[in-house]
Design a protein around this motif. Sequence first.
Motif, PDB file in Angstrom:
ATOM      1  N   UNK A 110      43.407  35.452   0.508  1.00 51.41           N
ATOM      2  CA  UNK A 110      44.952  34.821   1.384  1.00 51.41           C
ATOM      3  C   UNK A 110      44.951  33.502   2.259  1.00 51.41           C
ATOM      4  N   UNK A 111      42.997  33.073   2.423  1.00 55.86           N
ATOM      5  CA  UNK A 111      43.147  32.283   2.636  1.00 55.86           C
ATOM      6  C   UNK A 111      42.532  30.892   2.085  1.00 55.86           C
ATOM      7  N   UNK A 112      41.999  31.281   1.043  1.00 56.05           N
ATOM      8  CA  UNK A 112      42.049  31.072  -0.582  1.00 56.05           C
ATOM      9  C   UNK A 112      42.532  30.512  -1.674  1.00 56.05           C
ATOM     10  N   UNK A 113      42.403  28.752  -1.871  1.00 56.43           N
ATOM     11  CA  UNK A 113      42.827  28.641  -3.097  1.00 56.43           C
ATOM     12  C   UNK A 113      41.444  28.520  -4.402  1.00 56.43           C
ATOM     13  N   UNK A 114      42.267  29.433  -5.288  1.00 54.06           N
ATOM     14  CA  UNK A 114      41.693  29.425  -6.059  1.00 54.06           C
ATOM     15  C   UNK A 114      42.051  29.026  -8.126  1.00 54.06           C
ATOM     16  N   UNK A 115      41.277  28.135  -8.490  1.00 57.70           N
ATOM     17  CA  UNK A 115      42.222  27.544 -10.405  1.00 57.70           C
ATOM     18  C   UNK A 115      41.294  27.909 -11.007  1.00 57.70           C
ATOM     19  N   UNK A 116      41.637  28.574 -12.412  1.00 54.01           N
ATOM     20  CA  UNK A 116      40.730  28.951 -12.670  1.00 54.01           C
ATOM     21  C   UNK A 116      40.527  27.835 -13.938  1.00 54.01           C
ATOM     22  N   UNK A 117      39.928  28.044 -15.108  1.00 53.99           N
ATOM     23  CA  UNK A 117      39.521  26.898 -16.252  1.00 53.99           C
ATOM     24  C   UNK A 117      39.120  28.005 -17.240  1.00 53.99           C
ATOM     25  N   UNK A 118      40.108  28.166 -18.520  1.00 57.94           N
ATOM     26  CA  UNK A 118      39.759  28.361 -19.556  1.00 57.94           C
ATOM     27  C   UNK A 118      39.062  27.800 -20.905  1.00 57.94           C
ATOM     28  N   UNK A 119      38.070  28.306 -21.303  1.00 58.51           N
ATOM     29  CA  UNK A 119      38.238  27.515 -22.751  1.00 58.51           C
ATOM     30  C   UNK A 119      37.218  28.134 -23.657  1.00 58.51           C
ATOM     31  N   UNK A 120      36.592  27.647 -24.660  1.00 62.94           N
ATOM     32  CA  UNK A 120      35.532  27.843 -25.701  1.00 62.94           C
ATOM     33  C   UNK A 120      34.122  27.159 -25.562  1.00 62.94           C
ATOM     34  N   UNK A 121      32.921  27.295 -25.686  1.00 66.71           N
ATOM     35  CA  UNK A 121      32.104  26.377 -25.135  1.00 66.71           C
ATOM     36  C   UNK A 121      30.615  26.969 -26.261  1.00 66.71           C
ATOM     37  N   UNK A 122      30.717  25.628 -27.185  1.00 64.07           N
ATOM     38  CA  UNK A 122      30.210  25.990 -28.494  1.00 64.07           C
ATOM     39  C   UNK A 122      28.422  25.428 -27.863  1.00 64.07           C
ATOM     40  N   UNK A 123      27.136  26.404 -28.183  1.00 63.13           N
ATOM     41  CA  UNK A 123      25.994  27.036 -27.834  1.00 63.13           C
ATOM     42  C   UNK A 123      25.790  27.480 -29.176  1.00 63.13           C
ATOM     43  N   UNK A 124      24.517  26.115 -29.625  1.00 65.87           N
ATOM     44  CA  UNK A 124      23.561  26.332 -31.156  1.00 65.87           C
ATOM     45  C   UNK A 124      22.510  27.060 -30.949  1.00 65.87           C
ATOM     46  N   UNK A 125      23.099  27.927 -31.622  1.00 62.26           N
ATOM     47  CA  UNK A 125      21.292  29.192 -31.809  1.00 62.26           C
ATOM     48  C   UNK A 125      20.107  28.541 -32.238  1.00 62.26           C
ATOM     49  N   UNK A 126      19.280  28.380 -31.663  1.00 63.62           N
ATOM     50  CA  UNK A 126      18.183  27.462 -32.156  1.00 63.62           C
ATOM     51  C   UNK A 126      17.374  28.610 -32.207  1.00 63.62           C
TER      52      UNK A 126
END
Length: 126
Positions: A110-126
């Motif tokens: 309860x003493x903490x603030x949390x903000x979440x970010x979501x999304x898709x990260x595209x990582x190349x397969x090499x």
Amino acid sequence: MTDLVLPKSSITVAIAELRPHFPGIQISSRAPQVWPKRWIRVSRIGGDKDWAIDRALMLFECWAQTANGGRDDIQAESDALLAYTVLEHPKFAQYWDGGSIVPYDDPDKTGWARVQVTGTLGVAIT
């Protein structure tokens, strides 16, 4: 057995993207045993891949607390906005398809603030 080509860890790539922009702030895939006043947890929560690209659905949890132990909603949101903006200009990933920025408090912390970010990260397969 044939030689397999595996993608880099999406968590490793995401942390590498953020680290230069958050000096002194802990960024990892696990919660620290002793929580600092600010920290970011990076998790893969889904996604798919094909032969060329790993499309990792990512979760970034930005935690913040004031110096006197209260919730720091402004800092948590500022960290989330910075993380989202950094990811829009990737150096190691191929792309960022941002999802949402949402305040999501942890009822056990309860003493903490949390903000979440979501999304898709595209990582190349090499």
